[in-house]
Motif scaffolding. Structure first.
Motif, PDB file in Angstrom:
ATOM      1  N   GLY A  32       0.829  -1.199   0.000  1.00 46.76           N
ATOM      2  CA  GLY A  32       0.000   0.000   0.000  1.00 46.76           C
ATOM      3  C   GLY A  32       0.857   1.240   0.000  1.00 46.76           C
ATOM      4  N   LYS A 188      -4.309  -8.166   6.970  1.00 46.19           N
ATOM      5  CA  LYS A 188      -5.485  -7.804   6.182  1.00 46.19           C
ATOM      6  C   LYS A 188      -6.666  -7.525   7.086  1.00 46.19           C
ATOM      7  CE  LYS A 188      -3.923 -10.507   2.315  1.00 46.19           C
ATOM      8  NZ  LYS A 188      -3.751 -11.937   2.041  1.00 46.19           N
ATOM      9  N   ALA A 240      -3.592   7.602   6.772  1.00 50.61           N
ATOM     10  CA  ALA A 240      -4.485   6.446   6.945  1.00 50.61           C
ATOM     11  C   ALA A 240      -5.813   6.872   7.562  1.00 50.61           C
ATOM     12  CB  ALA A 240      -3.805   5.390   7.823  1.00 50.61           C
ATOM     13  N   SER A 243      -7.842   8.371   4.887  1.00 52.41           N
ATOM     14  CA  SER A 243      -8.319   7.304   4.007  1.00 52.41           C
ATOM     15  C   SER A 243      -9.517   6.594   4.627  1.00 52.41           C
ATOM     16  CB  SER A 243      -7.192   6.303   3.768  1.00 52.41           C
ATOM     17  OG  SER A 243      -7.681   5.152   3.140  1.00 52.41           O
ATOM     18  N   GLN A 244      -9.502   6.466   5.930  1.00 54.71           N
ATOM     19  CA  GLN A 244     -10.577   5.784   6.641  1.00 54.71           C
ATOM     20  C   GLN A 244     -11.926   6.463   6.417  1.00 54.71           C
ATOM     21  OE1 GLN A 244     -10.218   2.966   7.895  1.00 54.71           O
ATOM     22  NE2 GLN A 244     -11.944   2.648   9.271  1.00 54.71           N
ATOM     23  N   LYS A 249     -11.836   0.745   6.659  1.00 54.58           N
ATOM     24  CA  LYS A 249     -11.428  -0.632   6.916  1.00 54.58           C
ATOM     25  C   LYS A 249     -11.975  -1.031   8.282  1.00 54.58           C
ATOM     26  CE  LYS A 249      -7.280  -0.279   4.163  1.00 54.58           C
ATOM     27  NZ  LYS A 249      -7.856   0.865   3.425  1.00 54.58           N
ATOM     28  N   PHE A 252     -10.001  -0.697  11.994  1.00 52.51           N
ATOM     29  CA  PHE A 252      -8.863   0.217  11.867  1.00 52.51           C
ATOM     30  C   PHE A 252      -8.460   0.753  13.239  1.00 52.51           C
ATOM     31  CE2 PHE A 252      -7.339   4.646  11.221  1.00 52.51           C
ATOM     32  CZ  PHE A 252      -6.158   4.351  10.546  1.00 52.51           C
ATOM     33  N   GLN A 268       0.134   2.443   8.566  1.00 48.00           N
ATOM     34  CA  GLN A 268      -0.130   2.819   7.170  1.00 48.00           C
ATOM     35  C   GLN A 268      -1.133   1.846   6.585  1.00 48.00           C
ATOM     36  OE1 GLN A 268       1.370  -0.633   5.624  1.00 48.00           O
ATOM     37  NE2 GLN A 268       1.121   0.989   4.091  1.00 48.00           N
ATOM     38  N   VAL A 269      -1.759   2.229   5.472  1.00 47.18           N
ATOM     39  CA  VAL A 269      -2.746   1.356   4.848  1.00 47.18           C
ATOM     40  C   VAL A 269      -2.562   1.332   3.331  1.00 47.18           C
ATOM     41  CG1 VAL A 269      -4.516   1.767   6.618  1.00 47.18           C
ATOM     42  CG2 VAL A 269      -4.448   3.221   4.581  1.00 47.18           C
ATOM     43  N   HIS A 271      -4.472   2.413   0.497  1.00 49.87           N
ATOM     44  CA  HIS A 271      -5.602   3.337   0.428  1.00 49.87           C
ATOM     45  C   HIS A 271      -6.712   2.814  -0.477  1.00 49.87           C
ATOM     46  CE1 HIS A 271      -2.623   5.766   2.414  1.00 49.87           C
ATOM     47  NE2 HIS A 271      -3.470   6.746   2.602  1.00 49.87           N
ATOM     48  N   SER A 274      -7.085  -3.713   1.310  1.00 44.52           N
ATOM     49  CA  SER A 274      -7.486  -4.077   2.669  1.00 44.52           C
ATOM     50  C   SER A 274      -6.290  -4.180   3.613  1.00 44.52           C
ATOM     51  CB  SER A 274      -8.247  -5.405   2.635  1.00 44.52           C
ATOM     52  OG  SER A 274      -7.459  -6.390   1.990  1.00 44.52           O
ATOM     53  N   ILE A 276      -3.302  -3.305   6.179  1.00 49.19           N
ATOM     54  CA  ILE A 276      -2.899  -2.359   7.219  1.00 49.19           C
ATOM     55  C   ILE A 276      -1.495  -2.760   7.644  1.00 49.19           C
ATOM     56  CG2 ILE A 276      -3.375  -1.459   9.531  1.00 49.19           C
ATOM     57  CD1 ILE A 276      -6.284  -2.072   9.172  1.00 49.19           C
TER      58      ILE A 276
END
Ligand SMILES: Cc1ncc(COP(=O)(O)O)c(C=O)c1O
Lengths: 318, 345
Positions: A32, A188, A240, A243-244, A249, A252, A268-269, A271, A274, A276
């Motif tokens: 990611g 994930k 992140a 992005s959430q 996710k 999270f 970090q994710v 974006h 799935s 993390i």
């Protein structure tokens, strides 16, 4: 590096294909992004952009055998974008009159944000170039990759940190060094369900988010200049969190809690996936033990496919 | 490539100056260019500013200068409403040279007559209904613009623990603080106000330190962000400005002096903390006053030594211009703090 040269029909070409040695190419996966958002270029225009978190231990390998007639066939046949990338590379090398057989083998899982498709594409571009005894610059590889698959990421730059416009295939800012030394404990969310990356509509960011990305870019620049994993982790965490709000996710907050409990640098994710990752300072004493404890906590919390990944700590011979 | 004559990027960018081992100040030539440009850019993008649009604003000076520079370069008409006590004739002449129309109202109470200015501005808006009011007091554009300052601070300092800045409209401190706190949740935000400004609960009165503080409460002041508030009197602020010039070669306005004074005290009392300080403008406009010994000697009590450190108070009340007080605001709303103040009495 220039090839040895050869002659065809009397004319001297700097890079003639080697018909008896297939070209090979390799490209890594990624975990990611560290940061993703929109960023201004020097003329004040906004571009969607990201900083990729590259992985060196999962790869796509491509083999390209040049044939003396047009068209590229690919094995396995569903890797259409890789074939398209091979064709585009032939055109880039002024060799559209040639074709060949492309074979792609990948160890990268599809659909979680590992960038499996871009890795196939980049490996294929490199394989075709290698068949012509050429190494293309990362910027050229990225441009071809975007042409082949609409949106790409910056894995062609390996561990060199760049702010990359993923839909245009251009670098917005070269940060001038590798990422700081980090480990990422990856897993994930969403019970490991697949995400169709390209089917996602691009996020529509608020003014406050767009302004925040300017500061995130500053944090990234500083963290790379001074090789500061903590600052990088703080920037990634904020990206992140933004992005959430756009592609949530599950659990999270649980991941943030684990990172906090173990004093990690941040989270970090992917974006548009799935994944993390919890970021650790690779130079911190006892990093292996901390990584194990975090991995255990993540598995206990129900996250799937937990892996500890040193980021580019061991350079593979290319 | 198009040359952006109206961008003024260099003039908008502060010099990042180290005042002590753990203190970095952003010293602006003209801080207000940052929100002014952002607000105009947004309005242009949204189609609210077209052709030879007419811009209006009420200002004590620096925001007006910023808008005047941009309006001149972009060919907009501009009317600024100010008070006679806030703007000397040289500054007015500079604004007029840029093509701005300046309306300077009387200010018999010496509080800046913000109420009268807003009424006058209302009158203009009624006459020119499609005029564009930049609304530095309550538009989001004012605080949003300061992400750029947050970016500059993190690039030069990395982790930041304390942010110190003046409060007038609240845009600079609350904007920069919002962005920095989103990445550094433990960031302490320390506001600098002055006696007899109503922003943090003092009764209205005549202020000698101008440029910060206010006689009305702008929406861009967000009290819930503020950990600690300082009321710096005019005299300690003037002395601090003089010291900045002598010790650091920085010729800054008196509000920058006040911010530096508080920033240096914060850094001494928290030697482990990394402190960022916002300095809004330069000293040239104040050469005949704050930097003039004859003018200074006419101030009542100027010879009395000014406070060298803040007195912590729990009752919010005005003090003489020599005084410097501070109060633990603790991220509360104005109502919450004032309610406790009245029950304490
Ligand atoms: C010289 C000076 N200092 C401080 C301030 C306060 O800044 P802000 O309005 O962002 O609160 C201003 C604003 O007018 C100013 O002109």
């Amino acid at each position: 590096m220039k090839g040895s040269g050869g002659s065809l029909g009397g004319a001297v070409f700097p890079n003639a294909p080697s018909l008896d040695r297939p070209g090979t190419g390799r490209a890594g996966a990624h975990h990611g992004e560290l940061i993703q958002g929109v960023f201004q270029d020097e003329r004040g225009r906004l571009h969607r952009g990201l900083i990729t978190l590259p992985l060196s231990h999962m790869n796509s390998l491509a083999l390209f055998e040049v044939a003396d007639e047009q068209g590229v066939s690919v094995v396995p046949p569903e890797k259409m974008k890789a074939a398209k990338a091979a064709l585009l590379t032939l055109r880039h090398l002024d060799s559209h009159h040639l074709g060949g057989l492309l074979t792609v083998e990948s160890a990268i899982p599809v659909g979680h944000g590992y960038g499996s498709s871009t890795a196939d594409v980049v490996a294929s571009i490199r394989a075709v170039a290698d068949a012509f005894e050429m190494q293309l610059r990362p910027s050229v590889v990225c441009r071809l990759a975007v042409e082949a698959e609409r949106a790409s990421d910056a894995i062609a730059f390996e561990d060199q940190a760049v702010l990359f416009a993923q839909r245009e295939g251009v670098v917005i800012e070269h940060f001038g060094d590798a990422l700081p030394p980090i480990w990422v404990i990856g897993f994930k969310a969403n019970d490991g369900q697949l995400v169709d990356t390209l089917a996602l509509p691009p996020a529509r960011y608020s003014s406050e988010e767009i302004q925040t990305f300017a500061m995130l870019r500053g944090l990234a620049a500083r963290s790379i200049k001074y090789q500061d994993p903590h600052l990088l982790g703080q920037a990634a965490t904020l990206s992140a969190k933004i992005s959430q709000r756009h592609l949530a996710k599950a659990q999270f907050a649980t991941a943030l809690g684990i990172a906090n409990n173990f004093d990690a640098c941040g989270v970090q994710v992917a974006h548009s996936g799935s994944l993390i990752g919890i970021i650790l300072d690779a130079t911190a004493p006892g990093v292996a033990g901390t990584a194990r404890n975090i991995a255990e906590a993540a598995a206990t919390a129900g996250f799937k496919d937990v892996v500890v990944q040193p980021i580019y700590s061991v350079r593979r011979p290319s | 490539m198009r040359f952006d004559a109206d961008y003024f990027e260099a003039l908008e960018t502060p010099r990042m100056a180290r005042l002590a081992a753990n203190v970095v100040a952003a010293a602006f030539p003209l801080m207000k260019l940052m929100p002014a440009r952002y607000i105009l850019d947004r309005a242009e993008a949204a189609g609210e500013l077209k052709g030879k649009a007419h811009i209006v604003e009420t200002t004590s000076g620096t925001f007006g200068m910023a808008v005047a520079l941009l309006a001149a370069a972009r060919d907009y008409r501009l009317t600024l409403v100010t008070a006679s006590t806030l703007m000397d004739s040289k500054y007015q002449a500079r604004l007029q040279r840029l093509g701005a129309e300046v309306i300077a109202l009387d200010d018999p109470r010496g509080d800046g007559n913000q109420k009268g200015r807003l009424e006058s501005l209302d009158g203009i808006l009624r006459q020119v209904p499609d005029a564009f009011w930049t609304r530095q007091y309550d538009s989001d554009g004012n605080w949003l613009a300061y992400a750029r300052l947050a970016d500059l601070f993190v690039r030069s300092m990395g982790q930041i623990d304390c942010l110190v800045g003046c409060v007038g409209t609240g845009g600079s401190l609350c904007g920069t603080g919002t962005f920095l706190r989103s990445v550094f949740p433990d960031l302490k935000i320390i506001g600098v106000d002055t006696h007899r400004s109503i922003l943090f609960g003092q009764p209205l009165g005549k202020r000698v330190l101008r440029g910060l503080g206010n006689s009305v409460l702008p929406k861009n002041v967000r009290h819930e962000l503020v950990d600690e508030i300082h009321w710096v009197g005019a005299y300690p602020a003037f002395h601090a400005a003089h010291r900045l010039f002598r010790q650091h070669g920085m010729f800054m306005g008196p509000t920058s002096g006040a911010a530096a004074l508080v920033g240096q005290w914060v850094s001494k009392t928290n030697p482990e903390a990394r402190v960022a300080v916002i300095m809004p403008d330069e000293g040239h406009r104040h050469a005949d006053t704050v930097y003039n010994d004859i003018w200074l000697s006419t101030l009542p009590g100027w010879r009395t030594p000014a406070s060298a450190f803040p007195t912590k108070i729990s009752r919010i009340e005005p003090k003489p211009e020599t005084a410097w007080t501070r109060f633990d605001w603790r991220r509360r709303s104005l109502e919450d703090v004032m309610q406790l103040q009245t029950t304490d009495r």
